[in-house]
Structure formats: C-alpha cells, structure tokens
Design a protein around this motif. Structure first.
Motif, PDB file in Angstrom:
ATOM      1  N   LYS A  34     -69.276 -31.753  46.017  1.00 59.55           N
ATOM      2  CA  LYS A  34     -70.144 -32.493  46.943  1.00 59.55           C
ATOM      3  C   LYS A  34     -69.306 -33.238  47.981  1.00 59.55           C
ATOM      4  O   LYS A  34     -69.623 -33.234  49.170  1.00 59.55           O
ATOM      5  N   GLU A  35     -68.225 -33.862  47.531  1.00 60.23           N
ATOM      6  CA  GLU A  35     -67.341 -34.570  48.461  1.00 60.23           C
ATOM      7  C   GLU A  35     -66.752 -33.606  49.492  1.00 60.23           C
ATOM      8  O   GLU A  35     -66.700 -33.921  50.687  1.00 60.23           O
ATOM      9  N   HIS A  36     -66.309 -32.448  49.033  1.00 58.71           N
ATOM     10  CA  HIS A  36     -65.772 -31.454  49.977  1.00 58.71           C
ATOM     11  C   HIS A  36     -66.827 -31.106  51.020  1.00 58.71           C
ATOM     12  O   HIS A  36     -66.533 -31.071  52.216  1.00 58.71           O
ATOM     13  N   ASN A  37     -68.050 -30.879  50.570  1.00 59.96           N
ATOM     14  CA  ASN A  37     -69.110 -30.472  51.490  1.00 59.96           C
ATOM     15  C   ASN A  37     -69.553 -31.591  52.420  1.00 59.96           C
ATOM     16  O   ASN A  37     -70.120 -31.322  53.477  1.00 59.96           O
ATOM     17  N   GLU A  38     -69.288 -32.830  52.055  1.00 61.45           N
ATOM     18  CA  GLU A  38     -69.622 -33.966  52.911  1.00 61.45           C
ATOM     19  C   GLU A  38     -68.455 -34.354  53.813  1.00 61.45           C
ATOM     20  O   GLU A  38     -68.509 -35.369  54.502  1.00 61.45           O
ATOM     21  N   GLY A  39     -67.381 -33.563  53.781  1.00 62.42           N
ATOM     22  CA  GLY A  39     -66.227 -33.847  54.632  1.00 62.42           C
ATOM     23  C   GLY A  39     -65.318 -34.923  54.078  1.00 62.42           C
ATOM     24  O   GLY A  39     -64.440 -35.416  54.775  1.00 62.42           O
ATOM     25  N   GLU A  40     -65.523 -35.305  52.807  1.00 62.16           N
ATOM     26  CA  GLU A  40     -64.722 -36.359  52.194  1.00 62.16           C
ATOM     27  C   GLU A  40     -63.673 -35.798  51.236  1.00 62.16           C
ATOM     28  O   GLU A  40     -62.982 -36.541  50.570  1.00 62.16           O
ATOM     29  N   GLY A  41     -63.582 -34.485  51.169  1.00 59.92           N
ATOM     30  CA  GLY A  41     -62.627 -33.857  50.267  1.00 59.92           C
ATOM     31  C   GLY A  41     -61.254 -33.772  50.900  1.00 59.92           C
ATOM     32  O   GLY A  41     -60.897 -34.549  51.782  1.00 59.92           O
ATOM     33  N   ALA A  42     -60.498 -32.812  50.479  1.00 61.67           N
ATOM     34  CA  ALA A  42     -59.150 -32.603  50.986  1.00 61.67           C
ATOM     35  C   ALA A  42     -59.183 -32.270  52.474  1.00 61.67           C
ATOM     36  O   ALA A  42     -60.159 -31.700  52.974  1.00 61.67           O
ATOM     37  N   LYS A  43     -58.112 -32.607  53.168  1.00 67.74           N
ATOM     38  CA  LYS A  43     -58.030 -32.280  54.594  1.00 67.74           C
ATOM     39  C   LYS A  43     -58.231 -30.795  54.824  1.00 67.74           C
ATOM     40  O   LYS A  43     -58.829 -30.385  55.810  1.00 67.74           O
ATOM     41  N   TYR A  44     -57.710 -29.982  53.894  1.00 71.44           N
ATOM     42  CA  TYR A  44     -57.820 -28.532  54.052  1.00 71.44           C
ATOM     43  C   TYR A  44     -59.265 -28.080  54.170  1.00 71.44           C
ATOM     44  O   TYR A  44     -59.576 -27.188  54.972  1.00 71.44           O
ATOM     45  N   THR A  45     -60.158 -28.647  53.379  1.00 76.39           N
ATOM     46  CA  THR A  45     -61.543 -28.169  53.381  1.00 76.39           C
ATOM     47  C   THR A  45     -62.376 -28.773  54.510  1.00 76.39           C
ATOM     48  O   THR A  45     -63.443 -28.252  54.820  1.00 76.39           O
ATOM     49  N   GLN A  46     -61.900 -29.838  55.123  1.00 74.25           N
ATOM     50  CA  GLN A  46     -62.640 -30.425  56.241  1.00 74.25           C
ATOM     51  C   GLN A  46     -62.686 -29.407  57.374  1.00 74.25           C
ATOM     52  O   GLN A  46     -61.676 -28.817  57.738  1.00 74.25           O
ATOM     53  N   GLY A  47     -63.856 -29.158  57.887  1.00 78.42           N
ATOM     54  CA  GLY A  47     -64.015 -28.164  58.943  1.00 78.42           C
ATOM     55  C   GLY A  47     -64.152 -26.748  58.400  1.00 78.42           C
ATOM     56  O   GLY A  47     -64.282 -25.805  59.165  1.00 78.42           O
ATOM     57  N   ARG A  48     -64.074 -26.606  57.082  1.00 78.87           N
ATOM     58  CA  ARG A  48     -64.243 -25.287  56.459  1.00 78.87           C
ATOM     59  C   ARG A  48     -65.454 -25.294  55.520  1.00 78.87           C
ATOM     60  O   ARG A  48     -65.520 -24.518  54.583  1.00 78.87           O
ATOM     61  N   GLU A  51     -64.499 -21.568  47.393  1.00 78.36           N
ATOM     62  CA  GLU A  51     -64.389 -20.656  48.522  1.00 78.36           C
ATOM     63  C   GLU A  51     -64.931 -21.387  49.736  1.00 78.36           C
ATOM     64  O   GLU A  51     -66.055 -21.895  49.721  1.00 78.36           O
ATOM     65  N   CYS A  52     -64.128 -21.456  50.771  1.00 74.69           N
ATOM     66  CA  CYS A  52     -64.526 -22.154  51.995  1.00 74.69           C
ATOM     67  C   CYS A  52     -65.344 -21.222  52.885  1.00 74.69           C
ATOM     68  O   CYS A  52     -65.349 -20.006  52.699  1.00 74.69           O
ATOM     69  N   ALA A  53     -66.002 -21.805  53.872  1.00 75.40           N
ATOM     70  CA  ALA A  53     -66.850 -21.033  54.784  1.00 75.40           C
ATOM     71  C   ALA A  53     -66.064 -19.976  55.543  1.00 75.40           C
ATOM     72  O   ALA A  53     -66.628 -18.959  55.954  1.00 75.40           O
ATOM     73  N   ASP A  54     -64.763 -20.192  55.722  1.00 81.97           N
ATOM     74  CA  ASP A  54     -63.937 -19.208  56.428  1.00 81.97           C
ATOM     75  C   ASP A  54     -63.309 -18.184  55.481  1.00 81.97           C
ATOM     76  O   ASP A  54     -62.376 -17.486  55.835  1.00 81.97           O
ATOM     77  N   ASP A  55     -63.826 -18.108  54.246  1.00 81.74           N
ATOM     78  CA  ASP A  55     -63.381 -17.147  53.223  1.00 81.74           C
ATOM     79  C   ASP A  55     -62.039 -17.486  52.595  1.00 81.74           C
ATOM     80  O   ASP A  55     -61.520 -16.693  51.815  1.00 81.74           O
ATOM     81  N   THR A  56     -61.471 -18.633  52.900  1.00 83.75           N
ATOM     82  CA  THR A  56     -60.230 -19.033  52.243  1.00 83.75           C
ATOM     83  C   THR A  56     -60.567 -19.697  50.915  1.00 83.75           C
ATOM     84  O   THR A  56     -61.715 -20.090  50.670  1.00 83.75           O
ATOM     85  N   LEU A  57     -59.557 -19.799  50.059  1.00 83.64           N
ATOM     86  CA  LEU A  57     -59.737 -20.406  48.738  1.00 83.64           C
ATOM     87  C   LEU A  57     -58.943 -21.697  48.663  1.00 83.64           C
ATOM     88  O   LEU A  57     -57.813 -21.765  49.145  1.00 83.64           O
ATOM     89  N   TYR A  58     -59.541 -22.712  48.047  1.00 84.21           N
ATOM     90  CA  TYR A  58     -58.873 -23.996  47.850  1.00 84.21           C
ATOM     91  C   TYR A  58     -58.903 -24.312  46.356  1.00 84.21           C
ATOM     92  O   TYR A  58     -59.949 -24.203  45.715  1.00 84.21           O
ATOM     93  N   THR A  59     -57.760 -24.711  45.824  1.00 87.43           N
ATOM     94  CA  THR A  59     -57.643 -25.071  44.413  1.00 87.43           C
ATOM     95  C   THR A  59     -57.390 -26.559  44.301  1.00 87.43           C
ATOM     96  O   THR A  59     -56.557 -27.108  45.036  1.00 87.43           O
ATOM     97  N   GLY A  60     -58.077 -27.224  43.381  1.00 85.91           N
ATOM     98  CA  GLY A  60     -57.895 -28.657  43.209  1.00 85.91           C
ATOM     99  C   GLY A  60     -58.067 -29.110  41.771  1.00 85.91           C
ATOM    100  O   GLY A  60     -58.425 -28.324  40.890  1.00 85.91           O
ATOM    101  N   TYR A  61     -57.809 -30.393  41.560  1.00 88.14           N
ATOM    102  CA  TYR A  61     -57.944 -31.052  40.262  1.00 88.14           C
ATOM    103  C   TYR A  61     -58.977 -32.161  40.391  1.00 88.14           C
ATOM    104  O   TYR A  61     -59.043 -32.847  41.426  1.00 88.14           O
ATOM    105  N   THR A  62     -59.769 -32.377  39.347  1.00 90.93           N
ATOM    106  CA  THR A  62     -60.740 -33.469  39.348  1.00 90.93           C
ATOM    107  C   THR A  62     -61.167 -33.795  37.917  1.00 90.93           C
ATOM    108  O   THR A  62     -60.898 -33.030  36.995  1.00 90.93           O
TER     109      THR A  62
END
Length: 88
Positions: A35-49, A16-27
């Motif tokens: 951790k990568e998402h939160n450091e801005g190194e994840g998917a483009k979608y989650t950057q800024g969210r 769940e992103c900070a803007d209440d949207t949901l992101y689904t991924g594989y890892t």
C-alpha cells in the motif's frame, strides 16, 4: 513464554511495477508495505512506477534471516526472479 505473534513476521517480497520491472524488499507487514509503495511512500525505486502488484513473499522468524534472503534475491537475474515467482 514464547510470543507466537512474532513468529514468521519478517518477510521478503517481490512486487511487479507498472513498467514491468521487479522490486524486492523486506518488511514486517507485506500488505501495508505494498500500500505504501502504491501511495508513493515506498522506496524511491517504485515511486513513479506505480501501481505495483505483489508477486511473491517468503516469511521468516528473524529479521537477519529475511534480510539475508532479500540480499540473495536481489542478486538474482530477472529471469531467475521470474522462475522464483512461478515456483520453478
């Protein structure tokens, strides 16, 4: 000889992103990926969210199974994803 370390190492996750949207991924490492998402190194979608919060995971023994499930989940509506997260 069976390598038990690779058993269920493929995962699909929903954050769940900070803007209440949901992101689904594989890892292969859910905690690292969040951790990568939160450091801005994840998917483009989650950057800024950021920050994102882990809400759901499913584990699989093969990459193909996990990626098929990822595609299924991505095709769900938001309401359906929320039901999945709640275990309904």
């Amino acid at each position: 000889m069976t390598d038990n370390t690779s058993k269920n190492r493929h995962a699909v996750y929903i954050v769940e992103c900070a803007d209440d949207t949901l992101y689904t991924g594989y890892t292969t490492d859910v905690q690292r990926r969040v951790k990568e998402h939160n450091e801005g190194e994840g998917a483009k979608y989650t950057q800024g969210r950021t920050p994102v919060k882990l809400r759901y995971t499913e584990k699989f023994s093969s990459q193909s199974e996990a990626m098929s499930r990822e595609a299924e989940i991505k095709s769900l509506s938001r309401a359906e994803k929320l039901r999945l997260i709640r275990g309904e």
